[in-house]
Design an enzyme around this catalytic site. Structure first.
Site, PDB file in Angstrom:
ATOM      1  N   HIS A  95       0.833  -1.213   0.000  1.00  0.00           N
ATOM      2  CA  HIS A  95       0.000   0.000   0.000  1.00  0.00           C
ATOM      3  C   HIS A  95       0.872   1.270   0.000  1.00  0.00           C
ATOM      4  CE1 HIS A  95      -3.427  -2.580   0.973  1.00  0.00           C
ATOM      5  NE2 HIS A  95      -2.786  -3.045   2.010  1.00  0.00           N
TER       6      HIS A  95
HETATM    7  O1  RIB Z   1      -4.953   0.436   4.564  1.00  0.00           O
HETATM    8  C1  RIB Z   1      -3.557   0.370   4.410  1.00  0.00           C
HETATM    9  C2  RIB Z   1      -2.882   1.433   5.212  1.00  0.00           C
HETATM   10  O2  RIB Z   1      -3.150   1.238   6.601  1.00  0.00           O
HETATM   11  C3  RIB Z   1      -1.350   1.393   5.081  1.00  0.00           C
HETATM   12  O3  RIB Z   1      -0.862   2.686   5.233  1.00  0.00           O
HETATM   13  C4  RIB Z   1      -0.935   0.535   6.237  1.00  0.00           C
HETATM   14  O4  RIB Z   1       0.380   0.859   6.690  1.00  0.00           O
HETATM   15  C5  RIB Z   1      -1.933   0.936   7.292  1.00  0.00           C
HETATM   16  O5  RIB Z   1      -1.456   2.124   7.903  1.00  0.00           O
END
Ligand code: RIB
Ligand code: CA
Length: 320
Positions: free
Chosen positions: A251
């Protein structure tokens, strides 16, 4: 001239990989890394930032500042089940045969300046040049906007890893973790008038890191690939158990990659708002990507990804 960025992070596992990618991307000059609570308590986040910087060879030097340790309104809600008790895949519990910790507590060099003040100062110092890459809850960003909207208006843009637009959420049927953790902060950012780019689950779930690739590079013995294997082991196990994949979603590294190369993604303009009061829908990013009929666009939303090109960038810069 490298693009000036500040990385605002709740250093969890994918955040750590985003830090490595940012520090090893010559197209970026990382002015600072600012910590915010989210995946893990702020103290763990600050330690994890330093452990990650220490893995880079030579240890990367950049300004590191502490930010907000709780959301604007909502209660704290960590993601220990995904990122481990220490927020970094429990690498701080790893020890060799003699019981010596493999990732000991690092010497931390934390700026005397609070993250919010640092963001405001750098935005003002480099008007129109600074990109804020936010890969955690938007609490620091919202505090900066509330304190001095004019100086924050000097930002070039904010790239946000967050939201779920034409896909399901990951902390509820409709909400993504970063937005859900502090929806009030996210709405303040949406109303700020600052150019926004959302890098949502719609594309980050295509940013896949295969466990076999991690192992292949770790076997070569490099410190970075070994760290990636160590800190992602639990994160991959979570994805195997709950997502049925033998790897993990990148992500946060994708948000950094968009700061490096916008051509990796397809974006559409949209009016984005955030549900802050719904019993079932709090943290939902609300937008109609089909048309601008619901209001003037306030953001560009990433809707497609050049999966191979991103995978190549990540492998070359983080694992090799
Ligand atoms: O939904 C994914 C996000 O939430 C990413 O930034 C992960 O590190 C969590 O913080
Ligand atoms: Ca994060």
């Amino acid at each position: 001239m490298p693009a000036r960025v500040i990385l605002d992070t709740d250093t969890g596992v994918d955040d750590a990989l985003a830090i490595v990618l940012a520090m090893r991307s010559p197209e970026l000059h990382v002015e600072a890394i600012t910590g915010v609570c989210g995946n893990t308590p702020l103290d763990h986040c600050m330690r994890n930032i330093h452990i990650t910087l220490g893995v880079l060879d030579p240890p990367a030097v950049t300004e590191v500042a502490r930010g907000e340790d709780r959301p604007l309104v909502r209660e704290l809600a960590f993601a220990g089940d995904i990122h481990g008790a220490d927020g970094l895949g429990d690498v701080t519990r790893m020890a060799d045969a003699k019981g010596v910790r493999i990732y000991p507590d690092p010497v931390q060099r934390i700026s005397p300046v609070h993250a919010v003040d640092l963001i405001l100062e750098r935005a003002d110092r480099h008007p129109g040049e600074l990109t804020l890459v936010a890969v955690g809850p938007l609490t620091n960003v919202a505090r900066a906007i509330m304190r001095d909207p004019d100086r924050m208006g000097c930002l070039r843009q904010i790239i946000i890893m967050g939201g779920a637009f034409e896909t399901g959420g990951n902390v509820s049927p409709v909400a993504e973790f970063n937005i859900h953790a502090d929806p009030h902060a996210a709405q303040i950012v949406c109303d700020s008038g600052i150019p926004l780019v959302f890098v949502p689950l719609d594309v980050t779930r295509q940013a896949f890191l295969d466990a076999e690739m991690i192992d292949r590079h770790a076997k070569e013995g490099g410190a970075r690939a070994t760290f990636v294997r160590d800190c992602t082991a639990r994160y991959v196990a979570f994805h195997r158990r709950n997502r049925g994949v033998n790897g993990c979603f990148l992500h946060d590294p994708l948000a950094v990659a968009v700061a490096v190369r916008e051509d990796l993604v397809t974006m559409v303009p949209a009016r984005v708002d955030v549900e802050t009061a719904g019993d079932l829908t709090t943290g939902m990013t609300v937008a109609d990507l089909r048309s601008a009929r619901w209001g003037e666009p306030n953001a560009r939303v990433c809707t497609a990804l050049d999966v191979q090109e991103f995978a190549r960038m990540f492998e070359e810069r983080v694992l090799s």
